[in-house]
Design an enzyme around this catalytic site. Structure first.
Site, PDB file in Angstrom:
ATOM      1  N   GLY A 126      -5.206   3.147  -3.497  1.00 39.10           N
ATOM      2  CA  GLY A 126      -6.461   3.750  -3.921  1.00 39.10           C
ATOM      3  C   GLY A 126      -6.224   4.842  -4.945  1.00 39.10           C
ATOM      4  N   ASN A 182      -9.157  -0.449   3.283  1.00 36.19           N
ATOM      5  CA  ASN A 182      -9.113  -0.909   1.892  1.00 36.19           C
ATOM      6  C   ASN A 182      -7.953  -1.865   1.624  1.00 36.19           C
ATOM      7  OD1 ASN A 182      -7.267   1.260   2.172  1.00 36.19           O
ATOM      8  ND2 ASN A 182      -7.426   1.799   0.013  1.00 36.19           N
ATOM      9  N   LYS A 201      -8.431  -4.417  -3.644  1.00 38.00           N
ATOM     10  CA  LYS A 201      -6.998  -4.732  -3.703  1.00 38.00           C
ATOM     11  C   LYS A 201      -6.747  -6.242  -3.651  1.00 38.00           C
ATOM     12  CE  LYS A 201      -5.171  -0.442  -1.707  1.00 38.00           C
ATOM     13  NZ  LYS A 201      -4.236   0.120  -0.716  1.00 38.00           N
ATOM     14  N   ASP A 245       0.856  -1.189   0.000  1.00 37.17           N
ATOM     15  CA  ASP A 245       0.000   0.000   0.000  1.00 37.17           C
ATOM     16  C   ASP A 245       0.893   1.241   0.000  1.00 37.17           C
ATOM     17  OD1 ASP A 245      -2.294   1.761   0.591  1.00 37.17           O
ATOM     18  OD2 ASP A 245      -1.395   1.858   2.590  1.00 37.17           O
ATOM     19  N   MET A 246       0.329   2.349  -0.463  1.00 40.59           N
ATOM     20  CA  MET A 246       1.127   3.575  -0.578  1.00 40.59           C
ATOM     21  C   MET A 246       1.031   4.470   0.659  1.00 40.59           C
ATOM     22  SD  MET A 246       2.682   4.234  -3.647  1.00 40.59           S
ATOM     23  CE  MET A 246       2.397   5.969  -3.884  1.00 40.59           C
ATOM     24  N   ASP A 247      -0.073   5.196   0.771  1.00 41.62           N
ATOM     25  CA  ASP A 247      -0.210   6.210   1.821  1.00 41.62           C
ATOM     26  C   ASP A 247      -0.411   5.550   3.187  1.00 41.62           C
ATOM     27  OD1 ASP A 247      -0.293   8.760   0.172  1.00 41.62           O
ATOM     28  OD2 ASP A 247      -1.820   7.536  -0.816  1.00 41.62           O
TER      29      ASP A 247
END
Length: 279
Positions: free
Chosen positions: A51, A230, A204, A16-18
């Site tokens: 996202g 998410n 995801k 995941d990124m953030d």
């Protein structure tokens, strides 16, 4: 921090990124970049799963060198899985203009802000544009336009619809979401101020599953890291699931392992332990 070793090699790491890959300043730290480079040198695939749309991933894909024909990303909460080098789409679940109209009406009735992304531009029908919409436009690297619903092109398709507002306002609205919305769409929070609406087939986890199948990678060889609601389906799919130290409680409960926070190089620590120190 539970970092007990699992069995079997990791061939694909979905991150995941953030709140996970990026530190609180939305940056890649040197240790995280070094760990990812070392894993790639061992032949491990690194897949960013966010996202965000692809445009919002692009600067970090470039910084990590993930721009070739062997590289993939999971964008828009799994509504889009794309080969970065060729542009080939392994998964794509667009939403229709009717979907846009329906969700915009629900958001208006709930008294919260709304935005839509068609892959090139972000649109909001709110004349008083939310600060969270402005921030998301910046993070996603897409231009933002105010458009009255009646002025929009009815042939448009969207890769993401979002309800956005201050956390306490958004949470109050979520408690009042009509069943007809949650029956028709998958609805998940990706941040305290973002409620994402997407096709039930997306997510995801499903996106990661489809990508793993496409690449011939078994789920036991997949590691996933995340911090928000998410990310849950992705963590449930992966053979090695790792929650960030800053993750919400539900993510920590779902993951098999926990690492340090995104302010403490948690992604690097997990890669070092489960990938680089593998026998």
């Amino acid at each position: 921090m539970d970092m007990q070793r699992r069995h079997g090699p990791v061939r694909l790491v979905a991150i995941d990124m953030d709140g996970t890959l990026l530190n609180p300043a939305h940056q890649l730290t040197p240790r995280v970049k070094q760990a990812i480079a070392a894993a790639r040198a061992q032949g491990v695939r690194i897949v960013l799963a966010s996202g965000r749309p692809v445009s919002g991933l692009a600067p970090f894909l470039a910084e990590l060198g993930l721009e070739g024909e062997q590289d993939y990303c999971i964008a828009c909460n799994g509504a889009l899985v794309q080969n970065i080098g060729t542009g080939q789409r392994v998964v794509e679940f667009p939403l229709s203009f009717d979907d846009f109209l329906f969700c915009e009406r629900v958001a208006r009735e709930l008294g919260i802000h709304f935005q839509a992304l068609d892959g090139r531009r972000m649109y909001t029908p709110n004349q008083d544009i939310s600060i969270y919409t402005v921030a998301d436009s910046h993070l996603s690297q897409v231009p933002l336009s105010y458009r009255r619903v009646e002025d929009m092109d009815r042939s448009m398709q969207f890769i993401k619809l979002m309800m956005v507002d201050a956390p306490e306002v958004l949470d109050a609205a979520i408690a009042r979401l009509p069943a007809v919305l949650t029956d028709r769409f998958a609805v998940l929070k990706s941040a305290p101020f973002f409620l994402e609406v997407f096709d039930h087939r997306a997510g995801k986890g499903p996106g990661l599953q489809r990508l793993a199948e496409h690449l011939g990678v078994d789920r036991a060889e997949v590691m996933a890291l995340g911090d928000q609601e998410n990310d849950l389906t992705m963590l449930q799919f992966a053979g090695t699931s790792v929650a960030m130290g800053n993750a919400i409680a539900a993510v920590k409960q779902a993951a098999r392992f926990e690492t340090a926070s995104n302010a403490e190089d948690g992604v690097a620590l997990a890669i070092e332990r489960f990938v680089l120190q593998a026998p």
